[in-house]
Write an enzyme that holds these catalytic residues in place. Structure first.
Site, PDB file in Angstrom:
ATOM      1  CE  LYS A   8      -4.013  -2.138   2.345  1.00 36.66           C
ATOM      2  NZ  LYS A   8      -3.683  -3.651   2.629  1.00 36.66           N
TER       3      LYS A   8
ATOM      4  CD  GLU B 265      -4.521   5.905   4.826  1.00 38.29           C
ATOM      5  OE1 GLU B 265      -3.787   6.145   4.123  1.00 38.29           O
ATOM      6  OE2 GLU B 265      -5.697   5.329   4.811  1.00 38.29           O
TER       7      GLU B 265
ATOM      8  CG  HIS C 236     -10.755  -1.223  10.331  1.00 33.13           C
ATOM      9  ND1 HIS C 236     -10.966   0.238   9.849  1.00 33.13           N
ATOM     10  CD2 HIS C 236     -10.116  -1.445  11.327  1.00 33.13           C
ATOM     11  CE1 HIS C 236     -10.508   0.646  11.260  1.00 33.13           C
ATOM     12  NE2 HIS C 236     -10.078  -0.082  11.697  1.00 33.13           N
TER      13      HIS C 236
ATOM     14  NE  ARG D  32      -8.716  -9.339  -2.712  1.00 34.01           N
ATOM     15  CZ  ARG D  32      -9.955  -8.777  -2.102  1.00 34.01           C
ATOM     16  NH1 ARG D  32     -11.020  -8.851  -2.626  1.00 34.01           N
ATOM     17  NH2 ARG D  32      -9.788  -7.847  -1.079  1.00 34.01           N
TER      18      ARG D  32
END
Length: 652
Positions: free
Chosen positions: A116, A191, A226, A285
């Site tokens: 990421k 972040e 999440h 995917r």
């Protein structure tokens, strides 16, 4: 030319891919662990190869075993589904080197999105809006709250929200340890955390000839830990902001073009209420929630994956989105107990028109199922065993229609009328969400549960009525051949009593059969009873209760709701008793960390050890101040539900 496909996955996604493969005239191959030997996807494949072991690391994450299985079964293509090895570039390369067709994106595209951290840099260079990456040293009070996030993998693993600077170091360590365990890579980054953001994603499909589709957006903002719970297409937020869709689609196509993407993928964004959005990640995917896109476009995304892998051209433009679709994830878990996974024997599973099947009414392909309105993609059926080794999702239930509100109401009704016996689920939570005023208004940000909670437990009045129906059905099953109700007396006597446990609460039922009929608490009359059905008149209203008794559990379904009752034995076996202060495993799982030793003084709420089950981490905490008298387990040990883990005694 592809003739036979091995699906390197399990459960509902394996069944979903098999369905399309059959419609294309392909033969199918399954791989399965020991725990999955009797699961429906194994029987539905034309051939199946056993992978010794149970855990993902022993089975579905073993690329060497999977490729060997493809060779042995004669498959010439591999579809990874989602999860497991689906975003593993080394696996994709190994499949290709073995001379098999890889039903997925190029290895380089997977690799570039696998980190990421690197993905955000690539997207920023391509002109896609991103949230700036923060190193732990850069985080100050002004940046809080921040999200600590694993660089590899997905599914909410290795993620922590941090609101206090003093917690940052510990949460980074915890996230890194979880990421290392889940993905083999402990790299994490920080972040800025948008506590009330919208999770918006765009489905992309690209061929080998340069055509890139943005096939509609989905909103997946309602999440727990999440991980997504409800997904829909189109997004209520995007519908409200006219310019947002074109901007999202443009960003998604730029993201796909930047890595020369081929195949099905999803570009995920975090958006605010004004329509500003930021790149989160790209899933290289098929997504769990792909059915809502299929239902609103008429496409079969799996069929397109096969076509693109074979070198076919996509048309210049995708079909338009029509109507609305909502998908819910039916999980084997208890939302009221911190989302605790549930395992065990699924005695009965019937949702909508279906019973444990992922073939929608009306036909084998998605465009036909689109008109049916209700679609169930399920990994289980009557008699399936829900094990602790894999994700707790049992099925996805999808409803399609012209109007969002009507779709939500219909889906709530489908879930409410479902028959699910033997394993606890989040069904009541899903119904509650779908009927919640905030959801119906499109107010579905990622803080939904923080704002509104997770609903209430079963209503006591409904539980008491259901328990009475269960007791009367049990009595009907014990009645003598002569038609005399069990417990009937011709003289006044003590009432019949039976106890049932729901959660941690025991409900005692007391009733008597007399010449004048049933006597029980409340204005209740018995109209009919059998071992499977009890009809009561309650305050002048006739109600029917369907009763199904299994070993250790009685399930009662009525228009008032579904209640799972555990009969309480009158006499407890001394062998089943445990020492006072014993903390037992709430579910089968693996002890991943131990935070105390014998003799340690602990405070109420202090974490003692951590269990991992069904892809989730669970903390076992001290119930009160005390001393650790006994420690029965160690890190890495497998435990069964009810096993004593630690004994906390009083502090002398």
């Amino acid at each position: 030319m592809i003739t036979s496909v091995l699906v390197a996955n399990r459960g509902e996604i394996a069944r979903r891919i098999f369905r399309t493969a059959r419609s294309l005239g392909l033969s199918t191959v399954a791989v399965y662990s020991r725990a999955d030997a009797r699961m429906p996807f194994v029987d539905e494949a034309d051939a199946a190869v056993h992978l010794p072991g149970n855990t993902p690391g022993e089975t579905y994450l073993r690329s060497d075993l999977i490729i060997d299985a493809a060779r042995r079964a004669g498959a010439d293509a591999v579809h990874p589904g989602y999860g497991f090895l689906s975003e593993n570039a080394a696996f994709a390369q190994a499949v290709i080197e073995a001379g098999l067709t890889w039903i997925g994106p190029p290895m380089d595209a997977i690799s570039s999105m696998g980190s990421k951290i690197e993905a955000k840099k690539l997207m920023a260079a391509a002109g896609v809006p991103v949230l700036a990456e923060l190193t732990p040293a850069e985080v100050s009070a002004a940046e809080l709250p921040v999200l600590v996030k694993a660089s590899a993998g997905g599914g909410g693993r290795g993620m922590r929200v941090v609101s206090r600077l003093e917690d940052l170091a510990a949460e980074i360590d915890a996230a890194s340890a979880e990421a290392l365990s889940a993905f083999g890579d402990g790299t994490v980054f920080c972040e800025r955390y948008l506590a009330t953001g919208r999770h918006i994603e765009v489905q992309v499909m690209a061929d080998q000839h340069g055509t890139i589709w943005a096939v509609g957006e989905r909103e997946c903002s309602i999440q727990r830990r999440h991980q997504k719970v409800i997904e829909e297409a189109p997004s209520p937020l995007v519908e409200r902001i006219p310019s947002m869709r074109a901007e999202l689609f443009d960003a998604a196509r730029k993201a796909a073009a930047a890595i020369n993407y081929v195949g099905a993928g999803t570009v995920e964004f975090l958006a605010d209420e004004e329509g500003a959005f930021y790149f989160l990640e790209m899933n290289t995917r098929l997504q769990v929630e792909h059915p809502v896109t299929e239902e609103t476009t008429g496409l079969d995304l799996v069929a397109l994956q096969f076509a693109v892998a074979a070198g076919d051209h996509l048309p210049p433009e995708p079909p338009p989105t029509v109507g609305h679709a909502i998908e819910v994830r039916l999980y084997a878990e208890d939302p009221l107990a911190d989302w605790r996974p549930q395992t065990g024997h699924l005695h009965r599973f019937q949702v909508g028109h279906l019973s444990g099947t992922n073939v929608a009414p009306g036909g084998e392909n998605v465009p036909e199922s689109r008109g049916a309105g209700v679609r169930v993609d399920s990994g289980v059926e009557d008699g399936s065993e829900v094990s602790p080794y894999y994700d707790p999702m049992l099925a996805k239930v999808i409803v399609y229609g012209a109007d969002r509100t009507a779709v939500a109401r219909r889906l709530a009704g489908v879930l409410e009328r479902a028959t699910i016996h033997g394993v606890g689920t989040n069904r009541e939570l899903l119904v509650w969400i779908l009927r919640h005023a905030a959801f119906l208004a499109g107010d579905t940000d990622t803080a939904f549960f923080d704002k509104h909670g997770v609903g209430a437990g079963p209503d006591d009045a409904v539980v008491r009525l259901s328990a009475l129906a269960a007791a009367l059905a049990d009595a009907a099953g014990r009645a003598a051949p002569v038609r005399v109700p069990s417990g009937w007396r011709n003289l006044a006597s003590q009432p019949q009593r039976k106890g049932y446990r729901v959660g941690d609460v025991v409900h005692e039922v007391a009733y008597r059969h007399t010449r004048d009929g049933l006597i029980a608490d409340g204005n209740i009359s018995l109209l009919d009873s059998s071992p499977e059905r009890v009809v009561l008149e309650v305050d002048g209203v006739r109600r029917s209760f369907a009763v199904a008794a299994y070993d250790g559990i009685t399930c009662v379904d009525s228009s008032l709701g579904s209640v799972a009752l555990h009969p309480v034995e009158r006499f407890v076996d001394p062998a089943d008793q445990v020492v006072a202060g014993s903390l037992v495993a709430p579910m089968p799982g693996t002890v991943i960390r131990v935070g105390v030793a014998v003799g340690d003084v602990v405070k109420q709420g202090q974490p003692l050890l951590w269990l991992e089950a069904m892809k989730m981490e669970h903390t076992i905490a001290a119930p009160a101040d005390g001393v650790v008298d006994e420690l029965k387990v160690e890190a890495g040990q497998q435990v069964e539900v009810g096993a004593v883990l630690v004994v906390v005694g009083e502090d002398a």
